[in-house]
Design a protein around this motif. Sequence first.
Motif, PDB file in Angstrom:
ATOM      1  N   ARG A  30     103.329  33.677  -3.989  1.00  0.00           N
ATOM      2  CA  ARG A  30     101.962  33.727  -4.532  1.00  0.00           C
ATOM      3  C   ARG A  30     101.401  35.112  -4.245  1.00  0.00           C
ATOM      4  NH1 ARG A  30      98.800  29.982  -6.595  1.00  0.00           N
ATOM      5  NH2 ARG A  30     100.246  28.356  -5.951  1.00  0.00           N
ATOM      6  N   THR A  31     100.980  35.807  -5.298  1.00  0.00           N
ATOM      7  CA  THR A  31     100.491  37.180  -5.157  1.00  0.00           C
ATOM      8  C   THR A  31      98.996  37.304  -5.415  1.00  0.00           C
ATOM      9  OG1 THR A  31     101.087  37.661  -7.446  1.00  0.00           O
ATOM     10  CG2 THR A  31     102.723  38.180  -5.756  1.00  0.00           C
ATOM     11  N   GLY A  32      98.347  36.210  -5.626  1.00  0.00           N
ATOM     12  CA  GLY A  32      96.908  36.206  -5.862  1.00  0.00           C
ATOM     13  C   GLY A  32      96.441  34.786  -6.072  1.00  0.00           C
ATOM     14  N   ALA A  33      95.184  34.634  -6.425  1.00  0.00           N
ATOM     15  CA  ALA A  33      94.629  33.293  -6.598  1.00  0.00           C
ATOM     16  C   ALA A  33      95.352  32.515  -7.699  1.00  0.00           C
ATOM     17  CB  ALA A  33      93.136  33.388  -6.901  1.00  0.00           C
ATOM     18  N   THR A  34      95.724  33.210  -8.766  1.00  0.00           N
ATOM     19  CA  THR A  34      96.372  32.520  -9.883  1.00  0.00           C
ATOM     20  C   THR A  34      97.729  33.117 -10.259  1.00  0.00           C
ATOM     21  OG1 THR A  34      95.222  33.918 -11.479  1.00  0.00           O
ATOM     22  CG2 THR A  34      94.155  31.835 -10.884  1.00  0.00           C
TER      23      THR A  34
END
Length: 79
Positions: A21-25
């Motif tokens: 996961r590299t961000g919120a989405t």
Amino acid sequence: VVLPLARRQVRMPRLEYRTLRTGATKEERYLLEVPVDTKVPADWLRVNQTKKVARYRSPEVRDELHRLQRAEERVGAAA
């Protein structure tokens, strides 16, 4: 077919795909995570690295992921 080949290439029978996961989405899917000192084929693309592990995509994974993303876009456009 792709994962068994990758396992043989790096001599890691328990190698599995990882999702980062590299961000919120946003997330990076189908990464091959190996210890930093592991020798990998020259055509593998390093996507990410920490002090202990490096995450790669093989050419076969990149091709299949591209096909999957195009299919997901078509499904999203049709909905």
